[in-house]
Design a protein around this motif. Structure first.
Motif, PDB file in Angstrom:
ATOM      1  N   THR A  24      -2.610   5.923 -37.299  1.00 50.48           N
ATOM      2  CA  THR A  24      -2.403   6.565 -36.002  1.00 50.48           C
ATOM      3  C   THR A  24      -2.908   5.668 -34.879  1.00 50.48           C
ATOM      4  O   THR A  24      -2.263   5.527 -33.840  1.00 50.48           O
ATOM      5  CB  THR A  24      -3.142   7.921 -35.944  1.00 50.48           C
ATOM      6  N   LEU A  25      -4.060   5.050 -35.104  1.00 45.75           N
ATOM      7  CA  LEU A  25      -4.669   4.205 -34.080  1.00 45.75           C
ATOM      8  C   LEU A  25      -4.290   2.732 -34.203  1.00 45.75           C
ATOM      9  O   LEU A  25      -4.218   2.026 -33.203  1.00 45.75           O
ATOM     10  CB  LEU A  25      -6.197   4.311 -34.148  1.00 45.75           C
ATOM     11  N   ALA A  57      -5.497  -2.330 -32.656  1.00 49.06           N
ATOM     12  CA  ALA A  57      -4.944  -1.030 -32.269  1.00 49.06           C
ATOM     13  C   ALA A  57      -3.455  -1.089 -31.952  1.00 49.06           C
ATOM     14  O   ALA A  57      -2.921  -2.123 -31.555  1.00 49.06           O
ATOM     15  CB  ALA A  57      -5.699  -0.496 -31.053  1.00 49.06           C
ATOM     16  N   MET A  61      -3.808   2.233 -27.604  1.00 47.18           N
ATOM     17  CA  MET A  61      -4.863   2.903 -28.370  1.00 47.18           C
ATOM     18  C   MET A  61      -6.162   2.092 -28.429  1.00 47.18           C
ATOM     19  O   MET A  61      -7.094   2.466 -29.135  1.00 47.18           O
ATOM     20  CB  MET A  61      -4.379   3.185 -29.798  1.00 47.18           C
ATOM     21  N   GLN A  63      -8.700   1.622 -26.341  1.00 42.21           N
ATOM     22  CA  GLN A  63      -9.925   2.328 -25.946  1.00 42.21           C
ATOM     23  C   GLN A  63     -10.325   3.375 -26.988  1.00 42.21           C
ATOM     24  O   GLN A  63     -11.509   3.611 -27.218  1.00 42.21           O
ATOM     25  CB  GLN A  63      -9.752   2.980 -24.569  1.00 42.21           C
ATOM     26  N   HIS A  64      -9.343   3.982 -27.637  1.00 41.39           N
ATOM     27  CA  HIS A  64      -9.632   4.996 -28.660  1.00 41.39           C
ATOM     28  C   HIS A  64     -10.326   4.370 -29.872  1.00 41.39           C
ATOM     29  O   HIS A  64     -11.298   4.922 -30.392  1.00 41.39           O
ATOM     30  CB  HIS A  64      -8.352   5.717 -29.092  1.00 41.39           C
ATOM     31  N   ILE A  65      -9.818   3.224 -30.312  1.00 38.70           N
ATOM     32  CA  ILE A  65     -10.442   2.567 -31.465  1.00 38.70           C
ATOM     33  C   ILE A  65     -11.828   2.051 -31.086  1.00 38.70           C
ATOM     34  O   ILE A  65     -12.767   2.102 -31.880  1.00 38.70           O
ATOM     35  CB  ILE A  65      -9.540   1.446 -32.044  1.00 38.70           C
ATOM     36  N   LYS A  67     -13.949   3.406 -29.053  1.00 41.16           N
ATOM     37  CA  LYS A  67     -14.898   4.524 -29.049  1.00 41.16           C
ATOM     38  C   LYS A  67     -15.427   4.834 -30.447  1.00 41.16           C
ATOM     39  O   LYS A  67     -16.535   5.334 -30.600  1.00 41.16           O
ATOM     40  CB  LYS A  67     -14.245   5.777 -28.454  1.00 41.16           C
ATOM     41  N   LEU A  68     -14.640   4.530 -31.478  1.00 44.22           N
ATOM     42  CA  LEU A  68     -15.082   4.793 -32.851  1.00 44.22           C
ATOM     43  C   LEU A  68     -16.240   3.879 -33.266  1.00 44.22           C
ATOM     44  O   LEU A  68     -17.080   4.266 -34.068  1.00 44.22           O
ATOM     45  CB  LEU A  68     -13.919   4.625 -33.828  1.00 44.22           C
TER      46      LEU A  68
END
Length: 201
Positions: A24-25, A57, A61, A63-65, A67-68
């Motif tokens: 997804t990411l 990513a 995506m 910034q989403h990865i 944050k993990l």
């Protein structure tokens, strides 16, 4: 990289393709990275720069990865490619004429590891071995005078071979300067023979 990838410094400069397992990411392509140091943290195999981490990513995506913080990854060793670039030797600042010479290897191509280096004065067959100081840095306290040549033991998989760089450092070599070795390394790792049957039939 962790010690199994860093290999006491022999893995320094090795290239890997890394991708995270979250489809997804993350993209299926992932990103390519080069091992530059040992990672003493046993909780992760690679410590990536922010740019490399986000490069795994999918579009939009990053910034989403980020944050993990950590993600599950898969990786494989790939050939390092330095287009039209020979193996280079950088004289480290710690070098002190006339005897102490420390060098760092740059642009080591292919899927190779340099496991030994000898140095001699150009035209001489009196070779002195160098030892790995750390990572891609090799040194000797018995550096010959004059212009210097090097020979490298390069392994790719199970095979090893000598590569001879006949004139690398001039007699007036300087600390902090990068010198062209005149040789390219682009070997690809060969697989060993596992469960081979050499018996006659």
């Amino acid at each position: 990289g962790v010690s199994s990838l860093y290999k006491d410094g022999a893995g320094c400069g090795a290239c890997f393709q890394i991708r995270c397992n979250n489809s997804t990411l993350c993209s299926s392509k992932g990103t390519n990275v080069t091992i530059t140091d040992i990672n003493h943290n046993n909780q992760t195999g690679f410590v990536l720069s922010t740019r490399a981490f986000m490069a795994m990513a999918n579009h939009g995506m990053g910034q989403h990865i980020l944050k993990l913080g950590t993600v599950e990854v898969e990786y494989k060793r790939i050939p390092c490619e330095y287009k039209n670039q020979n193996l280079a030797v950088r004289v480290e600042e710690s070098s002190q004429k006339p005897n102490y010479l420390a060098i760092k290897l740059l642009y080591q191509g292919g899927q190779t590891e340099i496991v030994a280096i000898d140095v001699a004065q150009v035209g001489s067959s009196n070779w002195n071995f160098m030892k790995r100081n750390h990572g891609a840095v090799w040194d000797t306290s018995r550096a010959p005078n004059g212009a210097l040549q090097f020979r490298f033991v390069v392994t790719s998989g199970y095979d090893g071979k000598w590569i001879w760089a006949k004139t690398v450092l001039p007699a007036d070599w300087k600390r902090g300067v990068v010198y062209d070795s005149g040789v390219q390394i682009n070997d690809i790792a060969k697989e060993g023979c596992f469960h081979c049957d050499y018996s006659h039939r």
